[in-house]
Design a protein around this motif. Structure first.
Motif, PDB file in Angstrom:
ATOM      1  N   ILE A 145      -1.899 -19.712 -11.348  1.00 39.63           N
ATOM      2  CA  ILE A 145      -3.465 -19.905 -11.538  1.00 39.63           C
ATOM      3  C   ILE A 145      -4.068 -19.111 -10.775  1.00 39.63           C
ATOM      4  CG2 ILE A 145      -5.061 -21.656 -10.545  1.00 39.63           C
ATOM      5  CD1 ILE A 145      -2.737 -23.584 -10.417  1.00 39.63           C
ATOM      6  N   VAL A 146      -5.573 -18.535 -11.624  1.00 38.49           N
ATOM      7  CA  VAL A 146      -6.189 -17.602 -10.938  1.00 38.49           C
ATOM      8  C   VAL A 146      -6.825 -17.971  -9.570  1.00 38.49           C
ATOM      9  CG1 VAL A 146      -8.668 -16.345 -11.255  1.00 38.49           C
ATOM     10  CG2 VAL A 146      -6.850 -16.942 -13.310  1.00 38.49           C
ATOM     11  N   THR A 154     -11.891 -18.335 -11.489  1.00 40.18           N
ATOM     12  CA  THR A 154     -11.047 -18.809 -10.562  1.00 40.18           C
ATOM     13  C   THR A 154     -10.615 -20.269 -10.876  1.00 40.18           C
ATOM     14  OG1 THR A 154     -12.753 -20.010  -9.015  1.00 40.18           O
ATOM     15  CG2 THR A 154     -11.931 -17.617  -8.565  1.00 40.18           C
ATOM     16  N   GLU A 155      -9.371 -20.761 -10.502  1.00 39.69           N
ATOM     17  CA  GLU A 155      -8.917 -22.076 -11.027  1.00 39.69           C
ATOM     18  C   GLU A 155      -8.538 -22.140 -12.392  1.00 39.69           C
ATOM     19  OE1 GLU A 155      -7.961 -24.197  -8.580  1.00 39.69           O
ATOM     20  OE2 GLU A 155      -8.555 -22.771  -7.147  1.00 39.69           O
ATOM     21  N   MET A 156      -8.527 -20.963 -13.214  1.00 39.23           N
ATOM     22  CA  MET A 156      -8.005 -20.936 -14.605  1.00 39.23           C
ATOM     23  C   MET A 156      -6.416 -20.939 -14.668  1.00 39.23           C
ATOM     24  SD  MET A 156     -10.677 -18.704 -16.865  1.00 39.23           S
ATOM     25  CE  MET A 156     -11.982 -19.550 -17.467  1.00 39.23           C
ATOM     26  N   TYR A 159     -11.364  -7.240 -12.762  1.00 41.20           N
ATOM     27  CA  TYR A 159      -9.926  -7.439 -12.524  1.00 41.20           C
ATOM     28  C   TYR A 159      -9.870  -9.149 -11.737  1.00 41.20           C
ATOM     29  CZ  TYR A 159      -9.567  -2.529 -12.427  1.00 41.20           C
ATOM     30  OH  TYR A 159      -9.336  -1.141 -12.982  1.00 41.20           O
ATOM     31  N   SER A 160      -8.766  -9.385 -11.593  1.00 38.25           N
ATOM     32  CA  SER A 160      -8.548 -10.989 -11.161  1.00 38.25           C
ATOM     33  C   SER A 160      -7.066 -11.011 -10.626  1.00 38.25           C
ATOM     34  CB  SER A 160      -8.508 -11.937 -12.372  1.00 38.25           C
ATOM     35  OG  SER A 160      -7.800 -12.025 -13.456  1.00 38.25           O
ATOM     36  N   THR A 161      -6.880 -11.688  -9.652  1.00 40.94           N
ATOM     37  CA  THR A 161      -5.603 -11.873  -8.820  1.00 40.94           C
ATOM     38  C   THR A 161      -5.089 -13.481  -9.243  1.00 40.94           C
ATOM     39  OG1 THR A 161      -6.676 -12.657  -6.907  1.00 40.94           O
ATOM     40  CG2 THR A 161      -5.887 -10.076  -7.115  1.00 40.94           C
ATOM     41  N   VAL A 162      -3.806 -13.401  -9.319  1.00 43.18           N
ATOM     42  CA  VAL A 162      -3.330 -14.977  -9.604  1.00 43.18           C
ATOM     43  C   VAL A 162      -2.516 -15.203  -8.652  1.00 43.18           C
ATOM     44  CG1 VAL A 162      -1.821 -15.906 -11.748  1.00 43.18           C
ATOM     45  CG2 VAL A 162      -3.447 -14.142 -12.279  1.00 43.18           C
ATOM     46  N   LEU A 163      -2.591 -16.582  -8.370  1.00 38.72           N
ATOM     47  CA  LEU A 163      -1.536 -17.259  -7.432  1.00 38.72           C
ATOM     48  C   LEU A 163      -0.329 -17.353  -8.184  1.00 38.72           C
ATOM     49  CD1 LEU A 163      -1.406 -18.072  -4.418  1.00 38.72           C
ATOM     50  CD2 LEU A 163      -1.991 -20.403  -5.423  1.00 38.72           C
ATOM     51  N   SER A 164       0.711 -16.868  -7.887  1.00 40.91           N
ATOM     52  CA  SER A 164       1.953 -16.775  -8.946  1.00 40.91           C
ATOM     53  C   SER A 164       2.610 -18.233  -8.739  1.00 40.91           C
ATOM     54  CB  SER A 164       2.828 -15.639  -8.425  1.00 40.91           C
ATOM     55  OG  SER A 164       4.195 -15.894  -9.138  1.00 40.91           O
ATOM     56  N   LEU A 165       3.240 -18.658  -9.873  1.00 43.93           N
ATOM     57  CA  LEU A 165       4.196 -19.648  -9.608  1.00 43.93           C
ATOM     58  C   LEU A 165       5.132 -19.395  -8.388  1.00 43.93           C
ATOM     59  CD1 LEU A 165       4.456 -22.525 -11.015  1.00 43.93           C
ATOM     60  CD2 LEU A 165       6.265 -21.509 -12.334  1.00 43.93           C
ATOM     61  N   LEU A 166       5.427 -18.259  -8.120  1.00 46.99           N
ATOM     62  CA  LEU A 166       6.473 -17.817  -7.090  1.00 46.99           C
ATOM     63  C   LEU A 166       5.626 -17.650  -5.993  1.00 46.99           C
ATOM     64  CD1 LEU A 166       8.730 -15.235  -9.026  1.00 46.99           C
ATOM     65  CD2 LEU A 166       9.298 -17.684  -9.000  1.00 46.99           C
ATOM     66  N   ASN A 167       4.928 -18.676  -5.397  1.00 49.17           N
ATOM     67  CA  ASN A 167       4.136 -18.627  -4.243  1.00 49.17           C
ATOM     68  C   ASN A 167       4.449 -20.032  -3.495  1.00 49.17           C
ATOM     69  OD1 ASN A 167       2.058 -19.088  -2.219  1.00 49.17           O
ATOM     70  ND2 ASN A 167       1.189 -17.052  -3.070  1.00 49.17           N
TER      71      ASN A 167
END
Length: 275
Positions: free
Chosen positions: A148-149, A135-137, A156-164
């Motif tokens: 950012i992860v 996380t936080e990568m 698997y991993s989910t990413v907080l998109s720049l479109l958030n």
């Protein structure tokens, strides 16, 4: 077998005629240089076309493997960039016979799910804890920042998109290093905003916007976009800039996940000061 014999008996004149035609054709080709040349050229053209179609189909089938290979090679090149290493004149590192200490490590991943039509968009990657993702990568492409992860499972991993709309990144104007906060306002998926820029700062359409040294997630200088519109100051001390994003989030397929090897040391020191 019986049916085959019946067909031969029924059409024996036609079959005989075709055999004679073929023999005549071969005799003409073999005994006339012009006809032989025409036949060979036509044969090469036909076979070449067939081979080209087969080869194109094979290339299409191999596209996934080729893309994976290119992504891995790109990640390897990222890891070799000098920006990922911290120059140290400390005697400790010279004692270890090391002039450069690596700070950032890139890991390639493939996007398997992505949204751009919500206020809080997320991206799913096919790599997780087992592949070194945490996380936080930071997540980037060759064109710039992706996000950012946020959470990680084994694979698997989910990413907080720049479109958030919840995500804010420390950014700067490249040409003069003035810092501000970068975020998406939830409207156009191709544009974001850079705020908290002093009114006196010189900025023009097309100026490059990148990540700043204040970020504990991204290396400094990662592309975010270019200034698309400079909003006039409304009497305050700051102005806003509309930024055209460098990434088209509707077309991302492969990304690199950035690990900061010195991040924990920095955060620990900063937390200690705050206490």
């Amino acid at each position: 077998m019986k049916n085959l014999l019946q067909v031969i008996v029924r059409f024996h004149f036609t079959i005989l005629f075709l055999i004679i035609e073929l023999v005549c054709f071969l005799l003409i080709v073999n005994n006339n240089n012009y006809h032989k040349t025409v036949f060979l050229n036509s044969n090469n053209a036909i076979s070449g076309g067939i081979y080209n179609k087969v080869n194109s189909f094979s290339d299409y089938v191999r596209l996934t493997k080729i893309n994976d290979k290119l992504s891995n090679e790109n990640t390897l090149l990222h890891n070799l960039l000098s920006e990922n290493y911290k120059l140290s004149a400390d005697s400790f590192f010279f004692y270890q016979d090391t002039l450069f200490k690596q700070q950032y490590v890139y890991r390639s991943a493939k996007v398997i799910n992505n949204s751009i039509n919500k206020q809080r968009n997320y991206i799913t990657l096919n790599k997780g804890r087992n592949q070194g993702i945490q996380t936080e990568m930071g997540v980037v492409t060759n064109n710039g920042v992706i996000g950012i992860v946020k959470s990680v499972s084994d694979n698997y991993s989910t990413v907080l998109s720049l479109l958030n709309s919840r995500l804010k990144i420390s950014a700067k104007i490249k040409k003069n290093n003035h810092h501000g906060s970068f975020y998406w306002d939830g409207k156009d998926y191709r544009k974001a905003r850079l705020i908290e820029i002093p009114s006196h700062v010189d900025i023009k359409i097309g100026d490059t916007i990148t990540t700043s040294s204040f970020s504990s997630v991204f290396p400094e200088g990662i592309l975010l976009g270019t200034a698309d519109e400079v909003l006039p100051s409304s009497g305050g001390n700051f102005r806003e800039i509309i930024v055209l994003l460098s990434n088209d989030f509707n077309q991302i397929s492969y990304v690199d996940v950035i690990g900061d090897l010195l991040k924990d040391e920095r955060l620990e020191l900063e937390n200690e000061v705050e206490k």
